[in-house]
Design a protein around this motif. Sequence first.
Motif, PDB file in Angstrom:
ATOM      1  N   MET A   1      20.170 -50.082 -33.621  1.00  0.00           N
ATOM      2  CA  MET A   1      20.490 -50.409 -32.172  1.00  0.00           C
ATOM      3  C   MET A   1      19.800 -50.385 -31.458  1.00  0.00           C
ATOM      4  O   MET A   1      18.520 -49.665 -31.556  1.00  0.00           O
ATOM      5  N   THR A   2      19.970 -51.115 -30.275  1.00  0.00           N
ATOM      6  CA  THR A   2      18.569 -51.367 -29.544  1.00  0.00           C
ATOM      7  C   THR A   2      19.136 -49.886 -28.500  1.00  0.00           C
ATOM      8  O   THR A   2      19.779 -48.623 -28.740  1.00  0.00           O
ATOM      9  N   PRO A   3      17.926 -50.078 -28.149  1.00  0.00           N
ATOM     10  CA  PRO A   3      18.089 -48.235 -27.442  1.00  0.00           C
ATOM     11  C   PRO A   3      18.795 -47.713 -26.424  1.00  0.00           C
ATOM     12  O   PRO A   3      19.679 -46.530 -25.808  1.00  0.00           O
ATOM     13  N   LEU A   4      19.696 -48.243 -25.364  1.00  0.00           N
ATOM     14  CA  LEU A   4      20.667 -48.566 -24.009  1.00  0.00           C
ATOM     15  C   LEU A   4      22.325 -48.273 -25.755  1.00  0.00           C
ATOM     16  O   LEU A   4      22.163 -47.567 -25.502  1.00  0.00           O
ATOM     17  N   ALA A   5      22.055 -48.747 -26.627  1.00  0.00           N
ATOM     18  CA  ALA A   5      23.274 -48.193 -27.623  1.00  0.00           C
ATOM     19  C   ALA A   5      23.453 -47.509 -27.770  1.00  0.00           C
ATOM     20  O   ALA A   5      23.955 -46.579 -28.192  1.00  0.00           O
ATOM     21  N   ALA A   6      21.796 -47.017 -28.280  1.00  0.00           N
ATOM     22  CA  ALA A   6      21.328 -45.126 -28.901  1.00  0.00           C
ATOM     23  C   ALA A   6      21.725 -44.018 -27.971  1.00  0.00           C
ATOM     24  O   ALA A   6      22.860 -43.763 -28.099  1.00  0.00           O
ATOM     25  N   GLY A   7      21.501 -44.605 -26.948  1.00  0.00           N
ATOM     26  CA  GLY A   7      21.966 -43.422 -26.163  1.00  0.00           C
ATOM     27  C   GLY A   7      23.628 -43.647 -26.056  1.00  0.00           C
ATOM     28  O   GLY A   7      24.183 -42.054 -25.236  1.00  0.00           O
ATOM     29  N   LEU A   8      23.858 -44.557 -25.094  1.00  0.00           N
ATOM     30  CA  LEU A   8      25.817 -44.670 -25.912  1.00  0.00           C
ATOM     31  C   LEU A   8      26.159 -43.959 -26.377  1.00  0.00           C
ATOM     32  O   LEU A   8      27.376 -43.242 -26.089  1.00  0.00           O
ATOM     33  N   TRP A   9      25.585 -44.064 -27.977  1.00  0.00           N
ATOM     34  CA  TRP A   9      26.134 -43.725 -29.024  1.00  0.00           C
ATOM     35  C   TRP A   9      25.999 -41.319 -29.156  1.00  0.00           C
ATOM     36  O   TRP A   9      26.415 -41.227 -29.625  1.00  0.00           O
ATOM     37  N   LEU A  10      25.389 -41.291 -28.054  1.00  0.00           N
ATOM     38  CA  LEU A  10      24.535 -39.219 -28.184  1.00  0.00           C
ATOM     39  C   LEU A  10      25.885 -39.415 -26.609  1.00  0.00           C
ATOM     40  O   LEU A  10      25.341 -37.829 -26.663  1.00  0.00           O
ATOM     41  N   ILE A  11      26.612 -39.973 -26.152  1.00  0.00           N
ATOM     42  CA  ILE A  11      27.491 -39.436 -25.393  1.00  0.00           C
ATOM     43  C   ILE A  11      28.335 -38.305 -25.896  1.00  0.00           C
ATOM     44  O   ILE A  11      28.775 -37.038 -24.835  1.00  0.00           O
ATOM     45  N   LEU A  12      28.508 -38.763 -27.511  1.00  0.00           N
ATOM     46  CA  LEU A  12      29.413 -38.129 -28.210  1.00  0.00           C
ATOM     47  C   LEU A  12      29.770 -36.842 -27.623  1.00  0.00           C
ATOM     48  O   LEU A  12      30.083 -35.128 -27.680  1.00  0.00           O
ATOM     49  N   PRO A  13      27.771 -36.170 -28.499  1.00  0.00           N
ATOM     50  CA  PRO A  13      27.061 -34.986 -28.324  1.00  0.00           C
ATOM     51  C   PRO A  13      27.440 -34.933 -27.731  1.00  0.00           C
ATOM     52  O   PRO A  13      27.374 -33.148 -27.547  1.00  0.00           O
ATOM     53  N   THR A  14      27.345 -35.027 -25.547  1.00  0.00           N
ATOM     54  CA  THR A  14      27.103 -34.368 -25.129  1.00  0.00           C
ATOM     55  C   THR A  14      28.486 -33.546 -24.624  1.00  0.00           C
ATOM     56  O   THR A  14      28.439 -32.804 -23.861  1.00  0.00           O
ATOM     57  N   ALA A  15      29.039 -34.268 -25.005  1.00  0.00           N
ATOM     58  CA  ALA A  15      30.717 -33.847 -25.082  1.00  0.00           C
ATOM     59  C   ALA A  15      31.000 -32.908 -25.648  1.00  0.00           C
ATOM     60  O   ALA A  15      31.384 -31.845 -25.099  1.00  0.00           O
ATOM     61  N   GLY A  16      30.503 -33.468 -26.757  1.00  0.00           N
ATOM     62  CA  GLY A  16      30.879 -31.321 -27.065  1.00  0.00           C
ATOM     63  C   GLY A  16      29.533 -30.500 -26.549  1.00  0.00           C
ATOM     64  O   GLY A  16      29.925 -28.857 -26.843  1.00  0.00           O
TER      65      GLY A  16
END
Length: 508
Positions: A300-315
């Motif tokens: 993944m690109t850094p931006l895509a990786a950051g987007l993927w980590l949004i779900l844990p933030t919702a947790g």
Amino acid sequence: MTTTDLVRAGRREWTALAALMLPTLIIAMDLAVLILAIPALGESLRPSGTQLLWITDVYGFLIAGSLVTMGTLGDRIGRRRLLLAGATAFGLASLLAAYAPTAEALIAARALQGIAGATLMPSTLSLLRSLFLDESQRRVAIGVWVTTFSAGTVVGPLVAGVLLQHFWWGSVFLLNLPVMAALLVVGPRLLPEVRDPNPGRFDLPGAALSVVALLALVYGVKRFAEHGADPVALLAVLVGAGVGALFVRRQRRTAHPLLDLGLFASVAFRVSVLVNIALGVMLAGIFLFVAQYLQLVLGMTPLAAGLWLILPTAGIVAGSLSTPLLVKRIPPARVVSGGLAVAAAGMAILAQLGSGPSFALLTVGMVVLAVGAAPASTLSVDLIIGSAPPERAGSASAVSETGGELGNALGIALLGSIGVAVYRAAMTRGVPPSAAGELAPDQLESATATLAGAYEAAARLAPAAGAELIDAATRAFVAGMQVAAWTGAAFAVVLAVAARVLLGRPGA
């Protein structure tokens, strides 16, 4: 009107909480936006490897080293005054960083940002203690504070990615200016001024000892994470421990201590500080692996990786904001203990990740970890500042923040070192012969040291040999991540049991 109505916060206090979220968000975003800007500023300023390391690290060093001093200073001169002065200094330092003409100038600006940043976090947390006297409301406010801090680590890369696509590297620092300006406008109107009415003389020698002790300890731990147990790392830790012992001795003897060691007489305070450190160890340690897993293993690109980590933030948001509801039905000791147990389950799920793509498993593990860690974090912070006298809230908040910073450093050092040790052991005996025969000694050493080094070495090989090297390195990296995750899970289980026993005692 009842007594309860008199202490419950109203619209003004909740609006003040929104103002306190501003510096919290900026502090959380800072390191993330800088990391994305490193390639661009590297091309512009041409820093050496050592200079680049200091550009990223000096900020965290000085925040960690200055927190105790600044927290106590806020108790003495006024927490709102310190917050607004720190916001002004942080904004000016950000302006200097944005237009730094040399690497040396950027390092100096980052150092000023670190000192100023140390005024912001304990001030925001101690002001929450003053704004929200009702226990249930305070827990909601702290949940929002924890959520804001966590959200900043995800929002930071996204915002930085957009800025760096359109502007120069310094734009990521200019982002701080409107936020700090807004705080300076609304802060005097919304935030109360709170200070210790009988502070006594400021312990300047104690402040110097605390800064030296914490700087040396954090530097030693970070050095250990990057270079192993070399003489410099060991010396730094020994110096930090020795100076820390002198600091504690002085605090016990002086009439006006910088840090009230009586705070640690409370079992709730001691255990909550340990929980704070432990959560830093788990989260920082596993995020180190997950970030590399997303970008190097999954591509993944850094931006895509950051987007993927949004779900844990919702947790984290869900866990933090549900904490006040949980403690209405479940004693706080059980919520903290249960949260740590759930976090351990999340780590155990992450330990099942393999070298192939497994987005579902990664997402479930990260969300479970976040949902468990958030209530434990919210309540540990609440217990720390709630168990301290109101006039010492700044000092208690500084201890909480210092514990978090130390936990982050230890997490990267301990779990990171475990992962690196497993990776190196696997690669030492597992480098494919087709790759080992074609690589120079320094390239082979780089490939056996880190996964990124293996990718660089593979680019120099024939496609088939390069693919074999990447496959071996990926399996070695995942094995290290699995061992680190199991270690974090075991650590969380032990602490969950300890928290349940110690916090559940009468009078704790």
